[in-house]
Motif scaffolding. Sequence first.
Motif, PDB file in Angstrom:
ATOM      1  N   LYS A   1       7.408 -10.400  -5.599  1.00  0.00           N
ATOM      2  CA  LYS A   1       7.287  -9.046  -5.502  1.00  0.00           C
ATOM      3  C   LYS A   1       6.531  -8.735  -4.403  1.00  0.00           C
ATOM      4  CE  LYS A   1       6.563  -5.057  -8.554  1.00  0.00           C
ATOM      5  NZ  LYS A   1       6.383  -4.783 -10.052  1.00  0.00           N
ATOM      6  N   GLU A   2       5.443  -9.586  -4.296  1.00  0.00           N
ATOM      7  CA  GLU A   2       4.329  -9.260  -2.961  1.00  0.00           C
ATOM      8  C   GLU A   2       5.068  -9.311  -1.470  1.00  0.00           C
ATOM      9  OE1 GLU A   2      -0.059 -10.801  -1.685  1.00  0.00           O
ATOM     10  OE2 GLU A   2       1.159 -12.172  -2.961  1.00  0.00           O
ATOM     11  N   VAL A   3       5.863 -10.358  -1.546  1.00  0.00           N
ATOM     12  CA  VAL A   3       6.504 -10.637  -0.157  1.00  0.00           C
ATOM     13  C   VAL A   3       7.621  -9.590  -0.099  1.00  0.00           C
ATOM     14  CG1 VAL A   3       8.026 -12.158   0.988  1.00  0.00           C
ATOM     15  CG2 VAL A   3       6.064 -13.107  -0.119  1.00  0.00           C
ATOM     16  N   ALA A   4       8.267  -9.053  -1.279  1.00  0.00           N
ATOM     17  CA  ALA A   4       9.204  -8.070  -1.010  1.00  0.00           C
ATOM     18  C   ALA A   4       8.693  -6.784  -0.483  1.00  0.00           C
ATOM     19  CB  ALA A   4       9.964  -7.881  -2.261  1.00  0.00           C
ATOM     20  N   GLY A   5       7.618  -6.546  -0.940  1.00  0.00           N
ATOM     21  CA  GLY A   5       6.854  -5.164  -0.584  1.00  0.00           C
ATOM     22  C   GLY A   5       6.285  -5.292   0.705  1.00  0.00           C
TER      23      GLY A   5
ATOM     24  N   VAL B   1       7.989  -6.959   3.318  1.00  0.00           N
ATOM     25  CA  VAL B   1       9.163  -6.818   4.140  1.00  0.00           C
ATOM     26  C   VAL B   1       9.689  -5.575   4.083  1.00  0.00           C
ATOM     27  CG1 VAL B   1      11.627  -7.541   4.101  1.00  0.00           C
ATOM     28  CG2 VAL B   1       9.773  -9.115   3.430  1.00  0.00           C
ATOM     29  N   ILE B   2       9.513  -4.899   3.046  1.00  0.00           N
ATOM     30  CA  ILE B   2      10.310  -3.534   3.003  1.00  0.00           C
ATOM     31  C   ILE B   2       9.079  -2.304   3.409  1.00  0.00           C
ATOM     32  CG2 ILE B   2      12.180  -3.973   1.472  1.00  0.00           C
ATOM     33  CD1 ILE B   2      10.513  -2.531  -0.657  1.00  0.00           C
ATOM     34  N   GLY B   3       7.869  -2.657   3.457  1.00  0.00           N
ATOM     35  CA  GLY B   3       6.841  -1.748   3.712  1.00  0.00           C
ATOM     36  C   GLY B   3       6.410  -1.035   2.518  1.00  0.00           C
ATOM     37  N   ASN B   4       6.316  -1.550   1.327  1.00  0.00           N
ATOM     38  CA  ASN B   4       6.081  -0.663   0.190  1.00  0.00           C
ATOM     39  C   ASN B   4       4.813  -1.082  -0.571  1.00  0.00           C
ATOM     40  OD1 ASN B   4       5.729   0.167  -2.453  1.00  0.00           O
ATOM     41  ND2 ASN B   4       7.860   0.411  -2.858  1.00  0.00           N
ATOM     42  N   LYS B   5       3.595  -0.504  -0.197  1.00  0.00           N
ATOM     43  CA  LYS B   5       2.274  -1.329  -0.255  1.00  0.00           C
ATOM     44  C   LYS B   5       2.094  -1.209  -1.726  1.00  0.00           C
ATOM     45  CE  LYS B   5      -1.615  -2.463   1.525  1.00  0.00           C
ATOM     46  NZ  LYS B   5      -1.600  -3.691   2.265  1.00  0.00           N
ATOM     47  N   GLU B   6       2.668  -0.347  -2.360  1.00  0.00           N
ATOM     48  CA  GLU B   6       2.429  -0.302  -4.107  1.00  0.00           C
ATOM     49  C   GLU B   6       3.071  -1.624  -4.684  1.00  0.00           C
ATOM     50  OE1 GLU B   6       3.266   2.341  -8.068  1.00  0.00           O
ATOM     51  OE2 GLU B   6       3.529   3.325  -6.063  1.00  0.00           O
ATOM     52  N   MET B   7       4.429  -1.833  -4.065  1.00  0.00           N
ATOM     53  CA  MET B   7       4.780  -3.115  -4.686  1.00  0.00           C
ATOM     54  C   MET B   7       4.204  -4.293  -4.271  1.00  0.00           C
ATOM     55  SD  MET B   7       8.680  -4.549  -3.685  1.00  0.00           S
ATOM     56  CE  MET B   7      10.028  -3.725  -4.932  1.00  0.00           C
ATOM     57  N   GLU B   8       3.874  -4.450  -3.150  1.00  0.00           N
ATOM     58  CA  GLU B   8       2.852  -5.349  -2.607  1.00  0.00           C
ATOM     59  C   GLU B   8       1.737  -5.578  -3.674  1.00  0.00           C
ATOM     60  OE1 GLU B   8       0.611  -6.691   1.387  1.00  0.00           O
ATOM     61  OE2 GLU B   8       2.059  -5.128   1.636  1.00  0.00           O
ATOM     62  N   VAL B   9       0.887  -4.286  -3.926  1.00  0.00           N
ATOM     63  CA  VAL B   9      -0.121  -4.756  -4.644  1.00  0.00           C
ATOM     64  C   VAL B   9       0.102  -5.229  -6.052  1.00  0.00           C
ATOM     65  CG1 VAL B   9      -2.062  -3.436  -5.655  1.00  0.00           C
ATOM     66  CG2 VAL B   9      -1.641  -3.174  -2.969  1.00  0.00           C
ATOM     67  N   ASP B  10       1.245  -4.601  -6.715  1.00  0.00           N
ATOM     68  CA  ASP B  10       1.673  -4.936  -7.831  1.00  0.00           C
ATOM     69  C   ASP B  10       1.976  -6.499  -7.983  1.00  0.00           C
ATOM     70  OD1 ASP B  10       1.144  -2.425  -8.980  1.00  0.00           O
ATOM     71  OD2 ASP B  10       3.566  -1.736  -8.973  1.00  0.00           O
ATOM     72  N   GLY B  11       2.647  -6.918  -6.899  1.00  0.00           N
ATOM     73  CA  GLY B  11       2.956  -8.337  -6.914  1.00  0.00           C
ATOM     74  C   GLY B  11       1.822  -9.326  -6.776  1.00  0.00           C
ATOM     75  N   ALA B  12       0.881  -8.959  -6.099  1.00  0.00           N
ATOM     76  CA  ALA B  12      -0.278  -9.499  -5.717  1.00  0.00           C
ATOM     77  C   ALA B  12      -1.211  -9.619  -7.201  1.00  0.00           C
ATOM     78  CB  ALA B  12      -1.189  -8.866  -4.874  1.00  0.00           C
ATOM     79  N   VAL B  13      -1.233  -8.612  -7.836  1.00  0.00           N
ATOM     80  CA  VAL B  13      -1.906  -8.203  -9.384  1.00  0.00           C
ATOM     81  C   VAL B  13      -1.093  -9.301 -10.341  1.00  0.00           C
ATOM     82  CG1 VAL B  13      -2.199  -7.100 -11.153  1.00  0.00           C
ATOM     83  CG2 VAL B  13      -2.883  -6.039  -8.954  1.00  0.00           C
ATOM     84  N   LYS B  14       0.054  -9.334 -10.267  1.00  0.00           N
ATOM     85  CA  LYS B  14       0.935 -10.018 -11.296  1.00  0.00           C
ATOM     86  C   LYS B  14       0.939 -11.523 -10.786  1.00  0.00           C
ATOM     87  CE  LYS B  14       5.206 -10.509 -13.479  1.00  0.00           C
ATOM     88  NZ  LYS B  14       6.654  -9.846 -13.611  1.00  0.00           N
ATOM     89  N   LYS B  15       0.699 -11.845  -9.305  1.00  0.00           N
ATOM     90  CA  LYS B  15       0.440 -13.366  -9.164  1.00  0.00           C
ATOM     91  C   LYS B  15      -0.725 -13.789  -9.751  1.00  0.00           C
ATOM     92  CE  LYS B  15      -0.955 -13.899  -4.985  1.00  0.00           C
ATOM     93  NZ  LYS B  15      -1.053 -14.066  -3.587  1.00  0.00           N
ATOM     94  N   ASN B  16      -1.980 -13.232  -9.336  1.00  0.00           N
ATOM     95  CA  ASN B  16      -3.207 -13.397  -9.883  1.00  0.00           C
ATOM     96  C   ASN B  16      -3.470 -13.724 -11.292  1.00  0.00           C
ATOM     97  OD1 ASN B  16      -4.158 -14.025  -7.289  1.00  0.00           O
ATOM     98  ND2 ASN B  16      -4.535 -11.864  -7.149  1.00  0.00           N
ATOM     99  N   ALA B  17      -2.637 -12.671 -12.136  1.00  0.00           N
ATOM    100  CA  ALA B  17      -2.670 -12.880 -13.457  1.00  0.00           C
ATOM    101  C   ALA B  17      -1.984 -14.069 -14.078  1.00  0.00           C
ATOM    102  CB  ALA B  17      -2.021 -11.495 -14.208  1.00  0.00           C
TER     103      ALA B  17
END
Length: 58
Positions: free
Chosen positions: A18-22, A24-40
Motif C-alpha cells: 500500500k505504501e509503494v502504491a501510494g 506511485v500514484i502520488g497519494n500521500k494518505e495511502m502512502e502513510v496508511d501503508g507505512a502505519v500498517k507495515k510498522n504495526a
Amino acid sequence: MNKDQVKGRIKEVEGKTKEVAGKVIGNKEMEVDGAVKKNAGKEQANVGHVRHDLKKHK
C-alpha cells in the motif's frame, strides 16, 4: 512460528504494498496508511517472537 508472527508478516507485506502504491500514484494518505500498517505488522511479528521465546523457555 505462531499466529502473531504470521499475521504480523502478512500485515507488513500488505502495508509495504500500500505504501509503494501510494508513492506511485502520488497519494500521500495511502502512502502513510501503508507505512502505519507495515510498522504495526512488524510490531505484531515481534510480539509473536517474544511469545515464542517465552513458551520455549518454560
